[in-house]
Each structure stands twice: as C-alpha cells, then as structure tokens.
Design a protein around this motif. Structure first.
Motif, PDB file in Angstrom:
ATOM      1  N   ILE A 278       0.849  -1.197   0.000  1.00 41.02           N
ATOM      2  CA  ILE A 278       0.000   0.000   0.000  1.00 41.02           C
ATOM      3  C   ILE A 278       0.886   1.249   0.000  1.00 41.02           C
ATOM      4  CG2 ILE A 278      -1.763   1.312   1.267  1.00 41.02           C
ATOM      5  CD1 ILE A 278      -2.802  -1.364   0.188  1.00 41.02           C
ATOM      6  N   LYS A 279       0.619   2.135  -0.938  1.00 47.55           N
ATOM      7  CA  LYS A 279       1.336   3.409  -1.014  1.00 47.55           C
ATOM      8  C   LYS A 279       0.582   4.505  -0.269  1.00 47.55           C
ATOM      9  CE  LYS A 279       3.040   6.831  -4.323  1.00 47.55           C
ATOM     10  NZ  LYS A 279       3.126   7.158  -5.755  1.00 47.55           N
ATOM     11  N   LYS A 280      -0.726   4.621  -0.560  1.00 49.95           N
ATOM     12  CA  LYS A 280      -1.518   5.658   0.093  1.00 49.95           C
ATOM     13  C   LYS A 280      -2.989   5.296   0.069  1.00 49.95           C
ATOM     14  CE  LYS A 280      -1.793   8.606  -4.023  1.00 49.95           C
ATOM     15  NZ  LYS A 280      -1.515   9.923  -4.571  1.00 49.95           N
ATOM     16  N   TYR A 281      -3.739   5.956   0.924  1.00 49.96           N
ATOM     17  CA  TYR A 281      -5.183   5.774   0.995  1.00 49.96           C
ATOM     18  C   TYR A 281      -5.800   7.104   1.394  1.00 49.96           C
ATOM     19  CZ  TYR A 281      -4.031   5.309   5.929  1.00 49.96           C
ATOM     20  OH  TYR A 281      -3.529   5.525   7.187  1.00 49.96           O
ATOM     21  N   ALA A 282      -7.060   7.293   1.023  1.00 50.93           N
ATOM     22  CA  ALA A 282      -7.776   8.517   1.375  1.00 50.93           C
ATOM     23  C   ALA A 282      -9.247   8.180   1.546  1.00 50.93           C
ATOM     24  CB  ALA A 282      -7.599   9.576   0.292  1.00 50.93           C
ATOM     25  N   GLY A 283      -9.834   8.728   2.608  1.00 52.81           N
ATOM     26  CA  GLY A 283     -11.247   8.502   2.885  1.00 52.81           C
ATOM     27  C   GLY A 283     -12.024   9.801   2.859  1.00 52.81           C
ATOM     28  N   PHE A 284     -13.261   9.707   2.392  1.00 52.77           N
ATOM     29  CA  PHE A 284     -14.133  10.871   2.292  1.00 52.77           C
ATOM     30  C   PHE A 284     -15.519  10.518   2.817  1.00 52.77           C
ATOM     31  CE2 PHE A 284     -10.926  11.059  -0.940  1.00 52.77           C
ATOM     32  CZ  PHE A 284     -10.489  12.366  -0.907  1.00 52.77           C
ATOM     33  N   ILE A 285     -16.089  11.417   3.595  1.00 51.50           N
ATOM     34  CA  ILE A 285     -17.472  11.301   4.035  1.00 51.50           C
ATOM     35  C   ILE A 285     -18.211  12.482   3.429  1.00 51.50           C
ATOM     36  CG2 ILE A 285     -19.076  11.349   5.997  1.00 51.50           C
ATOM     37  CD1 ILE A 285     -17.449   8.807   5.996  1.00 51.50           C
ATOM     38  N   ASP A 286     -19.265  12.195   2.684  1.00 53.50           N
ATOM     39  CA  ASP A 286     -20.046  13.239   2.012  1.00 53.50           C
ATOM     40  C   ASP A 286     -19.141  14.187   1.229  1.00 53.50           C
ATOM     41  OD1 ASP A 286     -22.352  12.097   3.124  1.00 53.50           O
ATOM     42  OD2 ASP A 286     -22.195  13.332   4.920  1.00 53.50           O
ATOM     43  N   ASP A 287     -18.174  13.614   0.522  1.00 55.37           N
ATOM     44  CA  ASP A 287     -17.221  14.332  -0.339  1.00 55.37           C
ATOM     45  C   ASP A 287     -16.245  15.229   0.414  1.00 55.37           C
ATOM     46  OD1 ASP A 287     -18.276  13.171  -2.708  1.00 55.37           O
ATOM     47  OD2 ASP A 287     -19.891  14.651  -2.690  1.00 55.37           O
ATOM     48  N   LYS A 288     -16.112  15.051   1.724  1.00 57.22           N
ATOM     49  CA  LYS A 288     -15.128  15.798   2.517  1.00 57.22           C
ATOM     50  C   LYS A 288     -14.100  14.822   3.071  1.00 57.22           C
ATOM     51  CE  LYS A 288     -18.421  19.312   3.789  1.00 57.22           C
ATOM     52  NZ  LYS A 288     -19.308  19.805   4.809  1.00 57.22           N
ATOM     53  N   TRP A 289     -12.820  15.177   2.937  1.00 56.37           N
ATOM     54  CA  TRP A 289     -11.741  14.315   3.419  1.00 56.37           C
ATOM     55  C   TRP A 289     -11.869  14.117   4.925  1.00 56.37           C
ATOM     56  CZ3 TRP A 289      -7.835  14.869   7.006  1.00 56.37           C
ATOM     57  CH2 TRP A 289      -6.847  13.889   6.987  1.00 56.37           C
ATOM     58  N   VAL A 290     -11.653  12.876   5.385  1.00 57.81           N
ATOM     59  CA  VAL A 290     -11.633  12.560   6.811  1.00 57.81           C
ATOM     60  C   VAL A 290     -10.402  11.714   7.114  1.00 57.81           C
ATOM     61  CG1 VAL A 290     -14.135  12.724   7.156  1.00 57.81           C
ATOM     62  CG2 VAL A 290     -13.125  10.530   6.518  1.00 57.81           C
ATOM     63  N   LEU A 291      -9.957  11.767   8.346  1.00 63.33           N
ATOM     64  CA  LEU A 291      -8.749  11.066   8.760  1.00 63.33           C
ATOM     65  C   LEU A 291      -9.045   9.606   9.091  1.00 63.33           C
ATOM     66  CD1 LEU A 291      -5.747  11.099   9.557  1.00 63.33           C
ATOM     67  CD2 LEU A 291      -6.476  11.776  11.849  1.00 63.33           C
ATOM     68  N   PHE A 292      -8.452   8.701   8.329  1.00 67.52           N
ATOM     69  CA  PHE A 292      -8.458   7.278   8.644  1.00 67.52           C
ATOM     70  C   PHE A 292      -7.110   6.940   9.258  1.00 67.52           C
ATOM     71  CE2 PHE A 292     -12.098   6.858   5.911  1.00 67.52           C
ATOM     72  CZ  PHE A 292     -12.715   5.687   6.306  1.00 67.52           C
ATOM     73  N   GLU A 293      -7.124   6.138  10.308  1.00 65.99           N
ATOM     74  CA  GLU A 293      -5.889   5.709  10.970  1.00 65.99           C
ATOM     75  C   GLU A 293      -5.612   4.252  10.606  1.00 65.99           C
ATOM     76  OE1 GLU A 293      -6.023   6.523  15.159  1.00 65.99           O
ATOM     77  OE2 GLU A 293      -7.061   8.406  14.807  1.00 65.99           O
ATOM     78  N   LEU A 294      -4.338   3.961  10.308  1.00 67.76           N
ATOM     79  CA  LEU A 294      -3.936   2.613   9.904  1.00 67.76           C
ATOM     80  C   LEU A 294      -3.212   1.902  11.036  1.00 67.76           C
ATOM     81  CD1 LEU A 294      -3.409   0.392   7.746  1.00 67.76           C
ATOM     82  CD2 LEU A 294      -1.340   1.658   7.133  1.00 67.76           C
ATOM     83  N   ASP A 295      -3.635   0.672  11.298  1.00 62.62           N
ATOM     84  CA  ASP A 295      -2.910  -0.222  12.198  1.00 62.62           C
ATOM     85  C   ASP A 295      -2.107  -1.149  11.299  1.00 62.62           C
ATOM     86  OD1 ASP A 295      -1.973  -2.249  13.829  1.00 62.62           O
ATOM     87  OD2 ASP A 295      -3.852  -2.515  14.908  1.00 62.62           O
ATOM     88  N   ASP A 296      -0.795  -0.902  11.206  1.00 63.25           N
ATOM     89  CA  ASP A 296       0.060  -1.663  10.282  1.00 63.25           C
ATOM     90  C   ASP A 296       0.060  -3.164  10.561  1.00 63.25           C
ATOM     91  OD1 ASP A 296       1.014   0.331   8.555  1.00 63.25           O
ATOM     92  OD2 ASP A 296       2.483   0.983  10.036  1.00 63.25           O
ATOM     93  N   LYS A 297      -0.044  -3.555  11.816  1.00 65.24           N
ATOM     94  CA  LYS A 297       0.017  -4.979  12.151  1.00 65.24           C
ATOM     95  C   LYS A 297      -1.174  -5.746  11.592  1.00 65.24           C
ATOM     96  CE  LYS A 297       2.689  -4.494  16.366  1.00 65.24           C
ATOM     97  NZ  LYS A 297       2.711  -4.686  17.819  1.00 65.24           N
ATOM     98  N   SER A 298      -2.352  -5.146  11.647  1.00 70.80           N
ATOM     99  CA  SER A 298      -3.556  -5.845  11.205  1.00 70.80           C
ATOM    100  C   SER A 298      -4.030  -5.413   9.818  1.00 70.80           C
ATOM    101  CB  SER A 298      -4.686  -5.613  12.209  1.00 70.80           C
ATOM    102  OG  SER A 298      -5.030  -4.234  12.246  1.00 70.80           O
ATOM    103  N   SER A 299      -3.407  -4.373   9.256  1.00 67.61           N
ATOM    104  CA  SER A 299      -3.817  -3.795   7.967  1.00 67.61           C
ATOM    105  C   SER A 299      -5.248  -3.267   8.002  1.00 67.61           C
ATOM    106  CB  SER A 299      -3.666  -4.806   6.831  1.00 67.61           C
ATOM    107  OG  SER A 299      -2.323  -5.192   6.697  1.00 67.61           O
ATOM    108  N   VAL A 300      -5.680  -2.837   9.180  1.00 64.74           N
ATOM    109  CA  VAL A 300      -7.026  -2.297   9.355  1.00 64.74           C
ATOM    110  C   VAL A 300      -6.933  -0.777   9.474  1.00 64.74           C
ATOM    111  CG1 VAL A 300      -9.026  -2.183  10.912  1.00 64.74           C
ATOM    112  CG2 VAL A 300      -7.969  -4.384  10.385  1.00 64.74           C
ATOM    113  N   ILE A 301      -7.778  -0.088   8.705  1.00 63.83           N
ATOM    114  CA  ILE A 301      -7.878   1.355   8.847  1.00 63.83           C
ATOM    115  C   ILE A 301      -9.253   1.676   9.425  1.00 63.83           C
ATOM    116  CG2 ILE A 301      -6.257   1.885   6.994  1.00 63.83           C
ATOM    117  CD1 ILE A 301      -8.610   2.583   5.224  1.00 63.83           C
ATOM    118  N   LYS A 302      -9.293   2.733  10.243  1.00 61.09           N
ATOM    119  CA  LYS A 302     -10.577   3.088  10.836  1.00 61.09           C
ATOM    120  C   LYS A 302     -10.733   4.597  10.921  1.00 61.09           C
ATOM    121  CE  LYS A 302      -9.164   2.726  15.665  1.00 61.09           C
ATOM    122  NZ  LYS A 302      -9.408   2.037  16.928  1.00 61.09           N
TER     123      LYS A 302
END
Length: 96
Positions: free
Chosen positions: A37-61
C-alpha cells in the motif's frame, strides 16, 4: 513479476454497502499482495476525513467526528493505491 492487481478493500463495519455494523466508527481491511500500500484517502459526504492505519492488522478506521451528523444518510468513499499505481475505490451509503 508485474503488479497489475489493485489493493483489496474489505469492509469490516458496513454490510452490503448500506448497514452500519459498529457504533461511531467505520473500519476496513486493506491489503496488497505484491508492491504494498502506497496511500489511501477517505471521504465522508465528499469531505476528506482522517483514517488511521494499524500496520500490524492492515485495518484502517475512522472514528466519527464533526463530519457525521446523526439521523442522516451519509456517503463514504475510500481510495487505496499501491506502489504500482493500481487503485481500488470503495463507495457506499449508510445511515447513522
């Protein structure tokens, strides 16, 4: 080996792209088999929001913040890109 496969996005807290399964957060598992994975981006209602990545589990929230209004339908868009510019996009609507 040439990497032509986009990263996988597995929703962990949205079922069938409409039902929110966890209160106050959205989680996804993101994975790329070859280049990573190089990069990721999340949007809610077309507005950028911060997703946090847990590298060990590959889970973003994303923990709900001021971008989420209760009692309303919302759109989420998550874009994940690997190091070979393969991109996968997940889109859904959910009610919170």
């Amino acid at each position: 080996v040439v990497d032509t496969v986009a990263p996988a996005i597995t929703p962990l807290s949205i079922k069938e792209k409409k039902t929110l399964m966890e209160p106050a957060q959205i989680r996804f598992k993101i994975k790329d088999k070859l280049s990573g994975i190089k990069k990721y981006a999340g949007f809610i209602d077309d507005k950028w929001v911060l997703f946090e990545l847990d590298d060990k589990s590959s889970v973003i929230k994303y923990k709900f913040d001021e971008h989420i209004t209760k009692g309303k339908q919302h759109k989420i868009k998550l874009s994940v890109e690997d190091h070979k510019q393969n991109i996968n996009v997940y889109e859904a609507s959910f009610y919170y």
